[in-house]
Design a protein around this motif. Structure first.
Motif, mmCIF file in Angstrom:
data_model
loop_
_atom_site.group_PDB
_atom_site.id
_atom_site.type_symbol
_atom_site.label_atom_id
_atom_site.label_comp_id
_atom_site.label_asym_id
_atom_site.label_seq_id
_atom_site.Cartn_x
_atom_site.Cartn_y
_atom_site.Cartn_z
ATOM 1 N N VAL A 535 -13.270 27.666 95.211
ATOM 2 C CA VAL A 535 -13.491 28.199 94.876
ATOM 3 C C VAL A 535 -15.456 28.258 95.143
ATOM 4 O O VAL A 535 -15.771 27.764 94.691
ATOM 5 N N SER A 536 -15.464 29.593 94.745
ATOM 6 C CA SER A 536 -17.867 30.567 94.314
ATOM 7 C C SER A 536 -18.579 29.944 93.057
ATOM 8 O O SER A 536 -18.929 30.703 92.858
ATOM 9 N N THR A 537 -17.654 30.309 92.192
ATOM 10 C CA THR A 537 -17.948 30.096 91.032
ATOM 11 C C THR A 537 -17.016 29.059 90.009
ATOM 12 O O THR A 537 -15.722 28.859 89.920
ATOM 13 N N PRO A 538 -17.605 28.773 89.084
ATOM 14 C CA PRO A 538 -16.991 27.432 88.057
ATOM 15 C C PRO A 538 -15.731 28.409 87.485
ATOM 16 O O PRO A 538 -15.012 28.077 86.830
ATOM 17 N N GLN A 539 -16.198 30.262 86.984
ATOM 18 C CA GLN A 539 -15.577 30.764 85.656
ATOM 19 C C GLN A 539 -14.190 30.648 86.869
ATOM 20 O O GLN A 539 -12.696 30.928 86.267
ATOM 21 N N ALA A 540 -13.997 30.546 88.357
ATOM 22 C CA ALA A 540 -12.963 30.512 89.077
ATOM 23 C C ALA A 540 -11.652 30.039 88.958
ATOM 24 O O ALA A 540 -10.908 29.574 90.025
ATOM 25 N N ALA A 541 -12.696 28.664 88.717
ATOM 26 C CA ALA A 541 -11.892 26.834 89.324
ATOM 27 C C ALA A 541 -10.941 26.419 87.999
ATOM 28 O O ALA A 541 -11.203 27.141 86.587
ATOM 29 N N ASP A 542 -10.288 26.033 88.458
ATOM 30 C CA ASP A 542 -9.342 25.301 86.884
ATOM 31 C C ASP A 542 -10.341 23.165 86.910
ATOM 32 O O ASP A 542 -10.529 23.328 85.937
ATOM 33 N N VAL A 543 -10.941 23.252 87.790
ATOM 34 C CA VAL A 543 -12.148 21.791 87.031
ATOM 35 C C VAL A 543 -13.223 22.531 88.844
ATOM 36 O O VAL A 543 -13.056 22.774 89.447
ATOM 37 N N ALA A 544 -14.791 21.906 88.085
ATOM 38 C CA ALA A 544 -15.683 21.831 88.555
ATOM 39 C C ALA A 544 -15.765 19.668 88.569
ATOM 40 O O ALA A 544 -15.806 19.009 87.888
ATOM 41 N N ILE A 545 -16.508 20.302 89.969
ATOM 42 C CA ILE A 545 -16.743 19.053 90.353
ATOM 43 C C ILE A 545 -18.476 18.700 91.376
ATOM 44 O O ILE A 545 -18.556 18.912 92.041
ATOM 45 N N LEU A 546 -19.156 17.764 90.553
ATOM 46 C CA LEU A 546 -19.777 17.623 91.287
ATOM 47 C C LEU A 546 -20.990 16.559 91.508
ATOM 48 O O LEU A 546 -19.977 15.291 90.760
ATOM 49 N N ARG A 547 -21.664 16.478 92.519
ATOM 50 C CA ARG A 547 -22.345 14.872 92.967
ATOM 51 C C ARG A 547 -23.606 15.546 92.172
ATOM 52 O O ARG A 547 -23.840 16.266 93.061
ATOM 53 N N VAL A 548 -24.624 14.168 92.296
ATOM 54 C CA VAL A 548 -26.081 14.389 91.772
ATOM 55 C C VAL A 548 -26.337 13.302 91.410
ATOM 56 O O VAL A 548 -25.986 12.049 91.562
ATOM 57 N N SER A 549 -27.406 13.082 91.123
ATOM 58 C CA SER A 549 -28.681 12.154 90.991
ATOM 59 C C SER A 549 -29.104 11.591 90.051
ATOM 60 O O SER A 549 -29.613 12.690 88.657
ATOM 61 N N THR A 550 -29.845 10.626 89.694
ATOM 62 C CA THR A 550 -30.310 9.914 88.442
ATOM 63 C C THR A 550 -32.100 10.746 88.431
ATOM 64 O O THR A 550 -32.637 10.821 89.973
#
Length: 673
Positions: A535-550
């Motif tokens: 989905v296009s927004t966090p509000q529409a999601a059951d879960v947000a999954i992110l990959r970030v870096s230090t």
């Protein structure tokens, strides 16, 4: 030259009745004098050289004189052959052997040797005019093409006066992060976590298996030297080169270094024709970089030991020596104050110029008998831009770049003399044998001293069987490099290396497919393949999954390496793109943050915004989703502590491990499910 697989050895050896072509004798084995025809014939594979016959056996006529010389006799030991060849070499040939150049490629716009095809005309001049026969490759391309290119180099080498084969080295190719000067592009090699990931798993058997697989892939394309592993300790959290280490703990690093080398060299008993020479680095104390600034840069040329802990940084190298490592690379940097260890006081010059460090400590106390190879550019001049940074608006470049720390005001000749006198055998990134020739002619070095280094280099070439079987099977290379079995093992290591730092409400592993996910830094196709709806927004999601870096800063953009390296703060701050995404993801009912840790990230203000936090040290989206869904489980433990603030990072001592006052997560932390 046609492909190796399109040729047969067109000599009488192939017609000789009763000849045994299967096993042969290793270059380092066999009888020193038995010329009996009962000896099994060495299988040379392809060669352009003529043959010499003796006692019903065939030998390569490497020096093209029609006679069998001891160094051409595969029945003799590597030691005997190396000594014989040494005695036949001119001063110029000896000086050339002590160079370790960069293999030139066509249409090279970087000056660093990146490309997809070698410049064979340039290589011919280097090999046959300057007598250089060791090169680093930074070339990419598919495995078969790399192997074919390598075979062309060996054909050039067979044209040289003595037929000395070429050795090819490489920075690491089996990991995720590519930084020029520290690692090389993958070209389809199996993809494993960074060495930090192996430290997180803590399984020496797995690390040895990785080394064995990487060894097979290297040899398939003609790479016979690995410019790794890093035995440096990550005791300074801000340091730019932590990702290539095994973390901050000396005991853990020692075990991992030993296993890594045993994998690459095929055991701990010395080099054989199936070995890739491991070059352990950087001798010594490199991880204690002052303020975390790296020794590639003039402003980062110092290491510092406020905790008087230099001896601790030597311990991982003990694992290398236990594995009979073939080569050692000294660090660029030097102590900012006087350091004495085991009664040896180090000189305040780069390690490549320090006799106390190379001869007294490395060869003396530790009894190292292999090749000492300098890091790149220690004899090169560092011009005004290299020292002060380029003027505003001018991009930094490798023009005028060098790393002669502590010897900046010396001439090139003086640098070569001091380094060889200190104990150096071979010079990384250099193609200047004329300076060693001048040094001998002017009485600044003896030819006998050069002979010591030349013997060590030749011995390894003989031990690896390069004189007898230098070519590779180019068609076979594509079935070895990155094959399905190797990739499967690499994927499993990616999964195992992840460290579960936070799992509020046991959100992981995720419930079954069908959930709606908002993604950041993740390929939507991978999520969909696991049954999730993007989905296009966090509000529409059951879960947000992110990959970030230090997080990092670019504090020295006007320096060549400073412009590429991650320096400075480890903290997530407002305005940081990844941190803004983390805050946005907090709007979802649940959020999962996977942090790539090339340095120890500060997660103090991330904990309250994420439901679950995973540290990774190089992982694919597939491996990540395997762990998120429970197909795989995170087994890693932190190979370094995660500080709670930059203030505590700035207060800790660069040479001491585990010493921030109140770490958010201690060394060795890791949850499971």
């Amino acid at each position: 030259m046609k492909s190796h697989t399109q040729h047969v050895l067109k000599t009488s050896v192939m017609m000789m009745a009763g000849a045994l072509l299967a096993a042969g004798l290793a270059a380092c084995g066999g009888s020193d004098g038995d010329s009996s025809s009962s000896q099994p014939q060495q299988d040379f594979g392809y060669t352009t050289l003529s043959m010499v016959s003796q006692s019903g056996l065939q030998f390569k006529d490497m020096n093209k004189d029609g006679k069998l010389e001891p160094y051409e006799d595969w029945r003799l030991s590597a030691d005997v052959r190396a000594h014989d060849l040494l005695g036949r070499m001119t001063l110029a040939e000896k000086a050339g052997l002590m160079m370790h150049g960069t293999a030139p490629v066509l249409n090279d716009t970087t000056g660093a040797g990146t490309g997809s095809a070698y410049d064979l005309d340039a290589l011919k001049a280097l090999i046959n005019t300057q007598d250089i026969n060791t090169f680093i490759t930074r070339m990419g391309g598919d495995a078969q093409a790399m192997a074919e290119q390598y075979n062309k180099i060996q054909t050039l080498a067979e044209q040289s006066r003595l037929g000395i084969p070429v050795s090819i080295s490489s920075d690491p190719r089996n990991h995720f992060q590519y930084v020029l000067g520290a690692s090389a592009g993958g070209s389809g090699f199996s993809q494993w976590p960074e060495t930090l990931g192996f430290a997180a798993i803590g399984d020496a058997t797995l690390t040895r298996r990785f080394g064995d697989i990487a060894r097979q892939e290297y040899l398939a394309v003609g790479i016979t030297q690995a410019l790794s592993p890093q035995a440096d300790l990550a005791t300074e959290p801000r340091w730019a080169r932590i990702n290539g280490t095994f973390g901050e703990d000396a005991d853990l690093a020692k075990a991992q270094v030993q296993a890594y080398i045993e994998g690459f060299q095929g055991g701990s008993t010395g080099l054989t024709p199936s070995s890739v020479v491991a070059v352990v680095k950087h001798w010594a104390g490199y991880g204690a970089s002052k303020t975390g600034f790296d020794g590639h840069n003039y402003y980062g040329r110092f290491i510092t030991f406020p905790g008087n802990n230099f001896a601790y940084h030597l311990k991982p190298f003990e694992g290398a020596f236990a594995a009979n490592v073939g080569s050692v690379m000294p660090t660029y940097a030097f102590p900012d104050t006087s350091v004495t260890v085991d009664g040896v006081t180090l000189e305040q010059v780069g390690a490549g110029f320090d006799k106390a460090l190379l001869t007294d400590l490395l060869r003396g106390k530790y009894g190292f008998k292999g090749v000492i190879l300098s890091d790149w550019g220690i004899t090169s001049d560092c011009d005004t831009n290299c020292i002060n940074g380029t003027p505003a608006g001018v991009a930094p470049s490798f023009i005028g770049f060098g790393t002669p720390w502590g010897m900046e005001n010396a001439t090139k000749l003086q640098r070569y003399v001091k380094s060889v006198t200190a104990g150096m055998d071979q010079f990384g990134g250099a193609t200047e044998p004329e300076f060693l020739i001048q040094a001998v002619q002017q009485g600044l070095l003896t030819e006998a001293r050069l002979d010591e280094s030349v013997y060590r280099i030749l011995l390894q070439k003989f031990q690896q069987g390069l004189f007898d079987h230098p070519y590779v099977d180019a068609a076979k290379a594509k079935t070895v490099v990155g094959n399905a079995q190797f990739q499967a093992e690499a994927l499993d290591a990616q999964r195992r290396a992840m460290v579960l730092l936070q799992n509020t409400g046991n959100v992981l592993p995720l419930a079954g497919a069908g959930q709606k996910v908002w993604l950041y830094g993740v390929d939507p196709a991978v999520a969909q393949s696991y049954g999730y709806t993007v989905v296009s927004t966090p509000q529409a999601a059951d879960v947000a999954i992110l990959r970030v870096s230090t997080p990092y800063e670019t504090l020295h953009p006007n320096y060549m390496f400073g412009s590429m390296q991650h320096e400075g703060s480890l903290a997530f701050v407002d305005g940081n793109k990844d941190y803004e995404a983390i805050k946005q993801a907090a709007l979802a009912p649940k959020s999962i943050v996977s942090v790539y840790m090339d340095r120890p990230a500060i997660l103090t203000n991330v904990q309250d915004k994420a439901t679950a936090i995973l540290a990774n040290f190089g992982t694919s989206d597939v491996a990540l989703f395997d762990v998120l869904t429970g197909k795989g489980k995170p087994q890693g433990k932190l190979p370094f502590e995660l500080p709670s603030s930059m203030a505590e990072v700035e207060a800790q001592l660069e040479d001491v491990p585990h010493d921030t006052a109140h770490p958010l997560y201690p060394f060795g932390f890791g949850l499971s499910y």
